[in-house]
Design an enzyme around this catalytic site. Structure first.
Site, mmCIF file in Angstrom:
data_model
loop_
_atom_site.group_PDB
_atom_site.id
_atom_site.type_symbol
_atom_site.label_atom_id
_atom_site.label_comp_id
_atom_site.label_asym_id
_atom_site.label_seq_id
_atom_site.Cartn_x
_atom_site.Cartn_y
_atom_site.Cartn_z
ATOM 1 N N TRP A 103 0.858 -1.225 0.002
ATOM 2 C CA TRP A 103 0.146 -0.009 0.269
ATOM 3 C C TRP A 103 0.847 1.320 -0.066
ATOM 4 O O TRP A 103 0.671 2.144 -0.589
ATOM 5 C CB TRP A 103 -1.139 0.178 1.043
ATOM 6 C CG TRP A 103 -2.072 -1.279 0.774
ATOM 7 C CD1 TRP A 103 -2.234 -2.274 1.700
ATOM 8 C CD2 TRP A 103 -2.919 -1.122 -0.097
ATOM 9 N NE1 TRP A 103 -3.341 -2.934 1.493
ATOM 10 C CE2 TRP A 103 -3.822 -2.380 0.260
ATOM 11 C CE3 TRP A 103 -3.271 -0.399 -1.171
ATOM 12 C CZ2 TRP A 103 -4.818 -2.632 -0.744
ATOM 13 C CZ3 TRP A 103 -4.322 -0.707 -2.005
ATOM 14 C CH2 TRP A 103 -5.127 -1.878 -1.885
ATOM 15 N N ASP A 173 -1.816 6.721 6.364
ATOM 16 C CA ASP A 173 -2.945 5.777 5.966
ATOM 17 C C ASP A 173 -3.399 4.964 7.148
ATOM 18 O O ASP A 173 -2.317 3.902 7.215
ATOM 19 C CB ASP A 173 -2.279 4.908 4.814
ATOM 20 C CG ASP A 173 -3.274 4.123 4.151
ATOM 21 O OD1 ASP A 173 -4.412 3.986 4.981
ATOM 22 O OD2 ASP A 173 -3.048 3.493 3.150
ATOM 23 N N LYS A 197 -12.419 -1.617 5.846
ATOM 24 C CA LYS A 197 -11.619 -2.756 6.681
ATOM 25 C C LYS A 197 -12.137 -2.663 8.238
ATOM 26 O O LYS A 197 -12.591 -3.696 8.467
ATOM 27 C CB LYS A 197 -10.185 -2.211 6.678
ATOM 28 C CG LYS A 197 -9.616 -1.844 5.197
ATOM 29 C CD LYS A 197 -9.237 -2.973 4.417
ATOM 30 C CE LYS A 197 -9.051 -2.911 2.852
ATOM 31 N NZ LYS A 197 -7.854 -2.022 2.581
HETATM 32 C C1 LIG Z 1 -7.460 -1.326 1.307
HETATM 33 C C2 LIG Z 1 -6.346 -0.511 1.579
HETATM 34 C C3 LIG Z 1 -6.337 0.691 0.534
HETATM 35 C C4 LIG Z 1 -7.177 0.747 -0.486
HETATM 36 O O1 LIG Z 1 -8.565 1.145 -0.097
HETATM 37 P P1 LIG Z 1 -9.562 1.478 -1.236
HETATM 38 O O2 LIG Z 1 -10.660 1.974 -0.317
HETATM 39 O O3 LIG Z 1 -10.010 0.192 -1.666
HETATM 40 O O4 LIG Z 1 -9.224 2.423 -2.158
HETATM 41 C C5 LIG Z 1 -5.215 1.450 1.092
HETATM 42 N N1 LIG Z 1 -4.487 1.489 2.076
HETATM 43 C C6 LIG Z 1 -4.486 0.367 2.834
HETATM 44 C C7 LIG Z 1 -3.461 0.390 4.106
HETATM 45 C C8 LIG Z 1 -5.573 -0.524 2.782
HETATM 46 O O5 LIG Z 1 -5.507 -1.629 3.549
#
Ligand SMILES: *Cc1c(COP(=O)(O)O)cnc(C)c1O
Length: 361
Positions: A103, A173, A197
């Protein structure tokens, strides 16, 4: 189990609290006497504006978000933020990124389209199985920010100590760890994450950003891509993901009802310890992540061979445990044990793995 539900270890979209799903079910035909569901409601209606305001207020209370931070609900998931961050925050056209997995690599690739990216630390040398030392990074004076993916969903590593940014702002993030533990928002310039998530349904990102970082000199940037557009319009610059905001709001209330983030953290710690302690004592399974950097949310683990890994996946699936296959870049298995995964789910998984080990042993 109630409703014939299974223990769902998916990395995302992922398990949600049953209490929240029940409330949503009860309100889906007629939300509080309105005669309609929240899906059918104008985002400008009094009723929906109250839903959105309460969601924001509850999130602020849960995380203790200071008044000089804006909370934005934006569509496009976490992925759109990979681009919006450099577009909005690169003033000098230069930023420092820490590379800890898939990521952060994606975020780096997007940032490179906007400006200069300095990867000041990386754990690529060991397939992202640890968090590099970030106590004394080489950060140029004019770097606009330092970026981390605080919990790497795929590799299962997490920052237990934030980088020393040497006075630069930190952008994080938190997609796969949002609301899993206490968080001192003032340590960051911006925190963001996709909600699918650890919070709610897919299709929504939450951005928590310090007000002074929201610029009004980006006239040539498309309006939707400017934080200012969303901040000025209280996240209603266009039709927001009303349903997502509504369900996330319910999850915030649920978290408050169980004692907030401190209580949630304690539960998460207990769940993760149960699983890691088993893996560390097992003769056939092992964790792939350095002990000090292990995620409380995403737990990758392997056996000695791909063949045995595949056998375990099939075995657990037959026993009613879904989505345990590891990401293809790591292989093996991965149990995502987000906030909504009950302790009984983790205990049942450990029992299942123990049975497998006993039958093989
Ligand atoms: C799943 C995830 C993303 C991407 O998320 P989307 O909502 O599908 O764009 C980005 N960063 C992390 C750490 C993730 O687990």
């Amino acid at each position: 189990m109630k409703y014939d539900r299974i223990y769902n270890f998916s990395a995302g979209p992922a398990i949600m609290p049953e209490e929240v799903l029940e409330e949503v079910r009860d309100e889906v035909m007629n939300y509080r006497g309105s005669g309609m569901s929240v899906m059918e409601m104008s985002h400008r209606s009094k009723m929906f504006i109250q839903i959105a305001e309460e969601a924001e207020a509850d999130l602020r209370e849960l995380m203790g978000i200071p008044d000089n931070y804006k909370v934005l609900f934006i569509q496009g998931g976490a992925t759109l933020q990979f681009s919006m961050i450099p577009m909005n925050l690169m003033k000098n056209g230069k930023a420092v990124y820490i590379e800890t997995g898939a990521w952060s690599k994606k975020a780096i690739a997007e940032a490179k389209k906007v400006g200069e990216v300095i990867v000041a630390a990386s754990s690529a040398d060991k397939n992202y199985s640890y968090i590099p030392d970030c106590s004394d990074l080489d950060i140029p004076e004019d770097a606009d920010y330092v970026y981390i993916c605080e919990n790497e969903t795929i590799h299962g590593s997490t920052f237990n100590q934030l980088p020393n940014t040497k006075g630069h702002i930190l952008v994080s993030d938190q997609s796969s760890m949002f609301l899993s533990r206490l968080c001192n928002v003032a340590d960051y310039g911006m925190i963001y994450g996709g909600v699918q998530k650890n919070i709610g349904p897919a299709g929504l990102a939450i951005v928590i950003i310090r007000e002074d970082l929201i610029r009004d000199d980006l006239k040539s940037l498309p309006a939707y891509l400017q934080y200012k557009s969303h901040a000025d319009a209280d996240s209603m610059y266009n039709t927001p993901n009303c349903w997502g905001i509504y369900v996330c709001g319910k999850v915030f209330k649920y978290l408050k009802s169980i004692g907030g983030l401190e209580a949630m953290y304690q539960r998460n710690l207990d769940k993760a310890n149960l699983l890691y302690n088993f893996l560390d004592s097992s003769k056939i399974f092992r964790s792939t992540v350095a002990p000090a950097d292990r995620s409380l949310m995403n737990v990758p683990f392997v056996t000695e061979s791909k063949e045995l890994d595949a056998e375990v996946v099939a075995y657990t699936k037959a026993a009613g445990f879904e989505n345990l296959k590891g990401h293809r870049s790591v292989g093996g298995l991965r149990a995502s044990i987000y906030n909504a995964m009950p302790a009984e789910g983790v205990a049942a998984l450990v029992d299942c793995l123990k049975r497998f080990e006993a039958e093989r042993g």
